[in-house]
Design a protein around this motif. Structure first.
Motif, PDB file in Angstrom:
ATOM      1  N   ASP A  80     -27.506  56.608 -37.671  1.00  6.68           N
ATOM      2  CA  ASP A  80     -28.397  55.960 -38.624  1.00  6.68           C
ATOM      3  C   ASP A  80     -27.610  55.086 -39.596  1.00  6.68           C
ATOM      4  O   ASP A  80     -28.122  54.073 -40.093  1.00  6.68           O
ATOM      5  N   ALA A  81     -26.357  55.457 -39.875  1.00  2.87           N
ATOM      6  CA  ALA A  81     -25.518  54.660 -40.778  1.00  2.87           C
ATOM      7  C   ALA A  81     -25.282  53.270 -40.200  1.00  2.87           C
ATOM      8  O   ALA A  81     -25.387  52.258 -40.913  1.00  2.87           O
ATOM      9  N   GLU A  82     -24.981  53.205 -38.906  1.00  2.76           N
ATOM     10  CA  GLU A  82     -24.755  51.909 -38.264  1.00  2.76           C
ATOM     11  C   GLU A  82     -26.042  51.096 -38.208  1.00  2.76           C
ATOM     12  O   GLU A  82     -26.024  49.870 -38.407  1.00  2.76           O
ATOM     13  N   ILE A  83     -27.143  51.777 -37.942  1.00  4.92           N
ATOM     14  CA  ILE A  83     -28.425  51.078 -37.882  1.00  4.92           C
ATOM     15  C   ILE A  83     -28.791  50.535 -39.259  1.00  4.92           C
ATOM     16  O   ILE A  83     -29.277  49.401 -39.391  1.00  4.92           O
ATOM     17  N   ALA A  88     -29.466  46.172 -43.031  1.00  8.33           N
ATOM     18  CA  ALA A  88     -29.029  45.577 -44.301  1.00  8.33           C
ATOM     19  C   ALA A  88     -28.646  44.114 -44.111  1.00  8.33           C
ATOM     20  O   ALA A  88     -28.990  43.249 -44.933  1.00  8.33           O
ATOM     21  N   LEU A  89     -27.938  43.817 -43.029  1.00  9.29           N
ATOM     22  CA  LEU A  89     -27.541  42.441 -42.754  1.00  9.29           C
ATOM     23  C   LEU A  89     -28.761  41.579 -42.466  1.00  9.29           C
ATOM     24  O   LEU A  89     -28.869  40.443 -42.947  1.00  9.29           O
ATOM     25  N   PHE A  90     -29.690  42.119 -41.703  1.00 12.14           N
ATOM     26  CA  PHE A  90     -30.932  41.396 -41.395  1.00 12.14           C
ATOM     27  C   PHE A  90     -31.709  41.062 -42.666  1.00 12.14           C
ATOM     28  O   PHE A  90     -32.126  39.930 -42.891  1.00 12.14           O
ATOM     29  N   LEU A  91     -31.884  42.062 -43.546  1.00 11.20           N
ATOM     30  CA  LEU A  91     -32.654  41.844 -44.767  1.00 11.20           C
ATOM     31  C   LEU A  91     -31.954  40.862 -45.705  1.00 11.20           C
ATOM     32  O   LEU A  91     -32.598  39.976 -46.287  1.00 11.20           O
ATOM     33  N   SER A  92     -30.642  41.013 -45.843  1.00 13.52           N
ATOM     34  CA  SER A  92     -29.890  40.119 -46.730  1.00 13.52           C
ATOM     35  C   SER A  92     -29.877  38.696 -46.186  1.00 13.52           C
ATOM     36  O   SER A  92     -30.040  37.726 -46.940  1.00 13.52           O
ATOM     37  N   GLY A  93     -29.705  38.574 -44.871  1.00 11.15           N
ATOM     38  CA  GLY A  93     -29.675  37.250 -44.260  1.00 11.15           C
ATOM     39  C   GLY A  93     -31.009  36.543 -44.327  1.00 11.15           C
ATOM     40  O   GLY A  93     -31.072  35.342 -44.614  1.00 11.15           O
ATOM     41  N   SER A  94     -32.093  37.280 -44.074  1.00 15.80           N
ATOM     42  CA  SER A  94     -33.413  36.646 -44.123  1.00 15.80           C
ATOM     43  C   SER A  94     -33.763  36.222 -45.545  1.00 15.80           C
ATOM     44  O   SER A  94     -34.407  35.193 -45.762  1.00 15.80           O
ATOM     45  N   ASN A 214     -25.900  45.946 -55.735  1.00 13.69           N
ATOM     46  CA  ASN A 214     -24.810  46.905 -55.516  1.00 13.69           C
ATOM     47  C   ASN A 214     -23.730  46.364 -54.590  1.00 13.69           C
ATOM     48  O   ASN A 214     -23.179  47.101 -53.759  1.00 13.69           O
ATOM     49  N   ASP A 215     -23.422  45.083 -54.731  1.00 10.13           N
ATOM     50  CA  ASP A 215     -22.323  44.475 -53.990  1.00 10.13           C
ATOM     51  C   ASP A 215     -22.489  44.640 -52.480  1.00 10.13           C
ATOM     52  O   ASP A 215     -21.521  44.727 -51.737  1.00 10.13           O
ATOM     53  N   PHE A 216     -23.742  44.723 -52.035  1.00 10.00           N
ATOM     54  CA  PHE A 216     -24.078  44.821 -50.612  1.00 10.00           C
ATOM     55  C   PHE A 216     -23.468  46.041 -49.934  1.00 10.00           C
ATOM     56  O   PHE A 216     -23.187  46.021 -48.739  1.00 10.00           O
ATOM     57  N   LYS A 217     -23.273  47.122 -50.697  1.00  8.92           N
ATOM     58  CA  LYS A 217     -22.784  48.382 -50.143  1.00  8.92           C
ATOM     59  C   LYS A 217     -23.977  49.257 -49.779  1.00  8.92           C
ATOM     60  O   LYS A 217     -24.773  49.627 -50.638  1.00  8.92           O
ATOM     61  N   ASN A 281     -18.289  53.208 -45.760  1.00  2.00           N
ATOM     62  CA  ASN A 281     -17.650  51.889 -45.676  1.00  2.00           C
ATOM     63  C   ASN A 281     -18.616  50.764 -45.296  1.00  2.00           C
ATOM     64  O   ASN A 281     -18.199  49.600 -45.219  1.00  2.00           O
ATOM     65  N   ALA A 282     -19.880  51.119 -45.051  1.00  2.00           N
ATOM     66  CA  ALA A 282     -20.841  50.113 -44.584  1.00  2.00           C
ATOM     67  C   ALA A 282     -21.151  49.110 -45.695  1.00  2.00           C
ATOM     68  O   ALA A 282     -21.602  49.470 -46.784  1.00  2.00           O
ATOM     69  N   ARG A 283     -20.901  47.856 -45.398  1.00  2.00           N
ATOM     70  CA  ARG A 283     -21.149  46.794 -46.368  1.00  2.00           C
ATOM     71  C   ARG A 283     -21.323  45.497 -45.599  1.00  2.00           C
ATOM     72  O   ARG A 283     -20.678  45.279 -44.577  1.00  2.00           O
ATOM     73  N   VAL A 284     -22.188  44.644 -46.087  1.00  2.00           N
ATOM     74  CA  VAL A 284     -22.319  43.323 -45.485  1.00  2.00           C
ATOM     75  C   VAL A 284     -21.659  42.316 -46.413  1.00  2.00           C
ATOM     76  O   VAL A 284     -21.890  42.327 -47.618  1.00  2.00           O
TER      77      VAL A 284
END
Length: 315
Positions: A80-83, A88-94, A214-217, A281-284
């Motif tokens: 679930d962490a990877e998902i 997160a990348l999808f939401l931030s990018g859109s 939160n710095d995309f963390k 460590n997950a961050r975009v």
């Protein structure tokens, strides 16, 4: 270059709808039915086949609709962490691309009768990804009704989950709507149409706002904290079971069955620890968000299936 796009008539995007849910709930199938596309990658087993984001555009009543298939939780190959990081990348990018979501469809198979703790945790994840303000733009759609011998079992599932705040009740009380998808094109389009008809204005999702703050963390978002807590609870349960086995086998030789269970628990503990580290460590990065936003904007504009193209931006 991630890929080549054929020239097509450009259509101004109007409606973007994300599909979320557990693996095997039928998200890819729903998109195939709604769009009429036969080239959508569809999983027919419990193993996940949609690894990244898949976006498909089509015309609906003179407007362009883009359905976005997000990775399913409870994936056999990814935590679930990877998902969460992919979402997160999808939401931030859109958000950076200026392409806010019109609505969200949460798909749930009616074949899942028993309500379990893991389902409750993932419902909490979805709630925190969306946020209360977005619940009026959410449809809870049940799938796979044709596989039931007795439709009353499906009705019981819907009633039970709808009546409990720990499952769907809280979202329904705050504006989410129920729908039944019978695996036909007309059914899929009816659900899409209900989102468009009820749409007032795009609402930023809770996770979108929290990532920016939160710095995309990922772990600092509400959804990230729930995922981290769930991993901690899993580790605690594995440790308890391991200690029980050690007490049971203390003073005599461990048989093959007990040893296999010990080995399985130790492997689960390693996997849980690895998942917690990935989540920590997950961050975009801004660069990833920018690249993803550019690619996604192209995909939506041209109206192509984009799983492979978007996967390049995710790498």
């Amino acid at each position: 270059m991630c890929g080549l796009f054929s020239k097509k008539e450009k259509v101004e995007p109007k409606y973007l709808i994300a599909l979320i849910g557990m693996t095997g709930a039928g998200k890819s199938t729903f998109i195939s039915k709604a769009s009429g596309r036969k080239d959508i990658q569809i999983s027919n087993s419990s193993s996940s086949c949609t690894k990244d984001i898949q976006a498909v555009s089509f015309k609906y009543k003179g407007s362009q609709v883009t359905l976005i298939d997000t990775p399913g939780f409870d994936d056999t190959n990814r935590s679930d962490a990877e998902i969460l990081q992919t979402i997160a990348l999808f939401l931030s990018g859109s958000a950076e691309a200026g392409l806010p979501l019109t609505g969200v469809i949460f798909l749930q198979s009616v074949l899942t009768i028993r309500m379990q703790g893991s389902e409750k945790t993932r419902i909490r994840l979805i709630e925190k990804i969306l946020g209360e303000d977005a619940f009026p733009n959410l449809v809870l759609a049940t799938t796979q009704w044709s596989h039931l011998k007795n439709p009353k079992e499906g009705d019981a599932l819907v009633e039970e989950r709808s009546s409990q705040d720990d499952f769907w009740g809280y979202m329904i009380k705050h504006g989410a709507r129920l729908a039944k998808h019978d695996n036909t094109k007309s059914s899929a389009l009816k659900i899409v149409g209900s989102i468009i008809d009820n749409h007032k204005e795009p609402v930023p999702l809770q996770m979108q706002k929290e990532l920016a703050m939160n710095d995309f963390k990922v772990i600092l978002t509400s959804a990230g904290k729930i995922a981290d807590a769930a991993l901690g609870e899993s580790a605690t349960e594995f440790e308890k079971r391991l200690q029980q086995l050690k007490r049971t086998t203390s003073g005599h030789a461990v048989n093959a069955v007990d040893q296999d269970e010990v080995d399985d628990i130790q492997e689960n503990l390693k996997e849980t620890a690895a998942a917690k580290e990935k989540l920590r460590n997950a961050r975009v990065t801004p660069e990833q968000v920018h690249d993803w936003a550019k690619t996604f904007a192209q995909v939506v504009e041209i109206g192509l299936t984009a799983a492979k193209v978007i996967a390049c931006a995710v790498c």
